[in-house]
Design a protein around this motif. Structure first.
Motif, PDB file in Angstrom:
ATOM      1  N   SER A  30       0.860  -1.180   0.000  1.00  0.00           N
ATOM      2  CA  SER A  30       0.000   0.000   0.000  1.00  0.00           C
ATOM      3  C   SER A  30       0.897   1.232   0.000  1.00  0.00           C
ATOM      4  O   SER A  30       1.786   1.350   0.839  1.00  0.00           O
ATOM      5  N   ALA A  32       1.045   5.179   0.511  1.00  0.00           N
ATOM      6  CA  ALA A  32       0.312   6.334   1.049  1.00  0.00           C
ATOM      7  C   ALA A  32       0.972   7.613   0.578  1.00  0.00           C
ATOM      8  O   ALA A  32       2.189   7.761   0.664  1.00  0.00           O
ATOM      9  N   PRO A  41      -4.538  12.094   3.325  1.00  0.00           N
ATOM     10  CA  PRO A  41      -3.617  10.979   3.082  1.00  0.00           C
ATOM     11  C   PRO A  41      -4.375   9.895   2.312  1.00  0.00           C
ATOM     12  O   PRO A  41      -5.484   9.532   2.697  1.00  0.00           O
ATOM     13  N   SER A  42      -3.800   9.419   1.229  1.00  0.00           N
ATOM     14  CA  SER A  42      -4.512   8.483   0.358  1.00  0.00           C
ATOM     15  C   SER A  42      -3.678   7.228   0.148  1.00  0.00           C
ATOM     16  O   SER A  42      -2.495   7.312  -0.195  1.00  0.00           O
ATOM     17  N   ALA A  43      -4.290   6.073   0.363  1.00  0.00           N
ATOM     18  CA  ALA A  43      -3.593   4.788   0.207  1.00  0.00           C
ATOM     19  C   ALA A  43      -4.057   4.109  -1.069  1.00  0.00           C
ATOM     20  O   ALA A  43      -5.252   4.063  -1.345  1.00  0.00           O
ATOM     21  N   SER A  44      -3.116   3.599  -1.838  1.00  0.00           N
ATOM     22  CA  SER A  44      -3.476   2.847  -3.041  1.00  0.00           C
ATOM     23  C   SER A  44      -2.563   1.633  -3.160  1.00  0.00           C
ATOM     24  O   SER A  44      -1.512   1.565  -2.523  1.00  0.00           O
TER      25      SER A  44
END
Lengths: 240, 240
Positions: A30, A32, A41-44
């Motif tokens: 993941s 972030a 904050p964005s998790a992909s």
């Protein structure tokens, strides 16, 4: 125990080996980032590779919002560690805080990093050379290693990084050993494999060998650092 | 295609169902916060539950750095979606941007949210009531759904949320249907289960039923929203 922060254990060789292993055995990580559009904050999800020295490497499209976010603010983290069976929180994982930088296609490290990444993630060869894709180096700042309940460590960049002299010689060893028929399966067995066949070596560095079969990558860790490819070859020959 | 942003598809009912499914079927999620100590975005592993209306719920210790970070800045995201076999990037996943808020143990929603979470994650009962643990509600702001290569959607809070009237009546239905011997296994089969036994219902809401066995949770999605627990019971009876 301090009420404000959990007790951290002292970092020892086994914690460093576990960190190296988690980063290299992760099927997916993941990523972030701080989303440029919203500040959240964005998790992909991303595929994770490493340079020879252990620096995490990702391959992402400049069309994806996380890439645009990293151009705006290179601070990021990757969470690595497979979930495994049973309680997901009982399985170790590591969060590496890092600074992302785009890898220059004309630079001296590009061919090595690309070949290591594609050895580990062969399907990524379908798009790695598309104009909008970039390899990013995630230079570690620090890391938080959770080895399971009550086993927490704070690691430095030095703990995560493996000193490598003469990268080209290690790539030659990789090419040489990749063609030794039984070696990948033997190393996989030593690394605790339950899958029987289909193993191939996908990376060699002074602290270990990474071996992949379908859906599984394992790290065979060496005790101590091997000072040269010749020493590594001797150690592997002795072990198998 | 715009060079700066990938083409997003229009959100339809199947995209909403997929979003609901990914959040409820995740064995573990990645929580991204802005680390209070460093300002870096930091990803860590957590167990994911939902309130009846689909609002993501997490259970974390106030001793953990992510909790302290959320007290400092409640903006966060959760990445949900199991990796599955084969290429991890071929499997759908969703990133929900959200605002975290601590759930009051004396509040009207606490018992419902706690019981739903522990039905899904029974081992969390070992520590859920410890003084330092808190349930956090992650109120969605928006979400990015990646249904596999080229299938990207931007979802609103409304897309993620399921309207629920009379929550207590839905809990009663859950308790009633949990004791119907063959129903969980029948629903699991309809939801595509490969595991044969050990199924139990872990949640019911107006858009579907969540069923768990060891290491697997499946969502049985209903077409359209059921306006009442009685309508849901009739629909499930008709389906099984």
């Amino acid at each position: 125990m301090n009420e404000k922060s959990p007790a951290f254990r002292d970092v020892d060789e086994s914690a460093r080996q576990l960190a190296h292993k988690l980063i290299r055995e992760s099927r997916a990580a993941s990523l972030a980032v701080i989303d440029a559009a919203t500040g959240y904050p964005s998790a992909s999800r991303c595929l994770l590779g490493t340079d020879l020295d252990g620096t995490p490497i990702i391959l992402i499209s400049s069309l994806a919002s996380h890439t645009q976010s990293l151009q705006h603010d290179p601070r990021c983290s990757v969470l690595a560690g497979n979930v495994g069976k049973g309680d997901p929180l009982a399985h170790p994982r590591i969060t590496v805080l890092a600074e992302a930088s785009s890898l220059d296609r004309d630079g001296p490290d590009y061919a090595r990093i690309r070949s290591r990444f594609l050895a580990r993630h062969p399907k990524a060869a379908l798009y790695a050379d598309f104009a909008d894709f970039r390899f990013l180096r995630l230079t570690p700042v620090s890391a938080s290693l959770n080895g399971g309940f009550g086993k927490a460590y704070v690691l430095t960049r030095e703990d995560l990084t493996i000193a490598v002299e003469e990268p080209a010689a290690w790539l030659s060893l990789f090419e040489e050993l990749s063609s030794v028929a039984d070696l990948p399966a033997q190393l996989a067995e030593l690394a605790g494999a339950t899958v029987k066949s289909g193993w191939r070596i996908v990376g060699i560095d002074p602290a270990g060998v990474d071996i992949s079969s379908t859906d599984v990558t394992l790290r065979y860790s060496i005790s101590g650092l091997m000072g040269s490819p010749a020493a590594m070859k001797a150690a592997l020959t002795a072990a198998c």
